[in-house]
Design a protein around this motif. Sequence first.
Motif, PDB file in Angstrom:
ATOM      1  N   ALA A  27     -77.456  27.232 -28.598  1.00  0.00           N
ATOM      2  CA  ALA A  27     -76.520  27.099 -27.482  1.00  0.00           C
ATOM      3  C   ALA A  27     -75.101  26.974 -28.032  1.00  0.00           C
ATOM      4  O   ALA A  27     -74.865  26.233 -28.987  1.00  0.00           O
ATOM      5  N   SER A  28     -74.181  27.700 -27.452  1.00  0.00           N
ATOM      6  CA  SER A  28     -72.805  27.742 -27.951  1.00  0.00           C
ATOM      7  C   SER A  28     -72.107  26.392 -27.920  1.00  0.00           C
ATOM      8  O   SER A  28     -71.225  26.133 -28.721  1.00  0.00           O
ATOM      9  N   ASP A  30     -73.786  23.372 -28.141  1.00  0.00           N
ATOM     10  CA  ASP A  30     -74.538  22.332 -28.851  1.00  0.00           C
ATOM     11  C   ASP A  30     -73.856  21.958 -30.154  1.00  0.00           C
ATOM     12  O   ASP A  30     -73.237  22.800 -30.819  1.00  0.00           O
TER      13      ASP A  30
END
Length: 88
Positions: A27-28, A30
Motif C-alpha cells: 500500500a502506498s 503504509d
Amino acid sequence: MQALERDIKLLLIEALNLEDLTPEQIASEDALFVTGLGLDSIDALELGLALQKKYGVSMAADSEETRQHFASISALARFVAAHGKVAA
C-alpha cells in the motif's frame, strides 16, 4: 503519480529481493519501516542507492527529512517527483 509509485514499488522489490511481494501488495501509504513492511536500516541504504541510481536523487544518510521521505511509497514518490530525473 500512481505510475511513479508503482515504479518505486518495483524498484523496492528488486533492490531488496522481496520476490514474495507484488506491487499490489504494498500500500502506498503504509509505513516502510518498523510497522508496515518492517524494513530496517540496511534496507534503507540499499533502497537509497537504488533510488539514486535510477532517479539521480540523493539524501542525507541520517536526517529527520530523510526519515520523512522514507515514511511510505507515496512520500518517496513525492520526493522523487520533486527532485529526481523522472521520465514524463
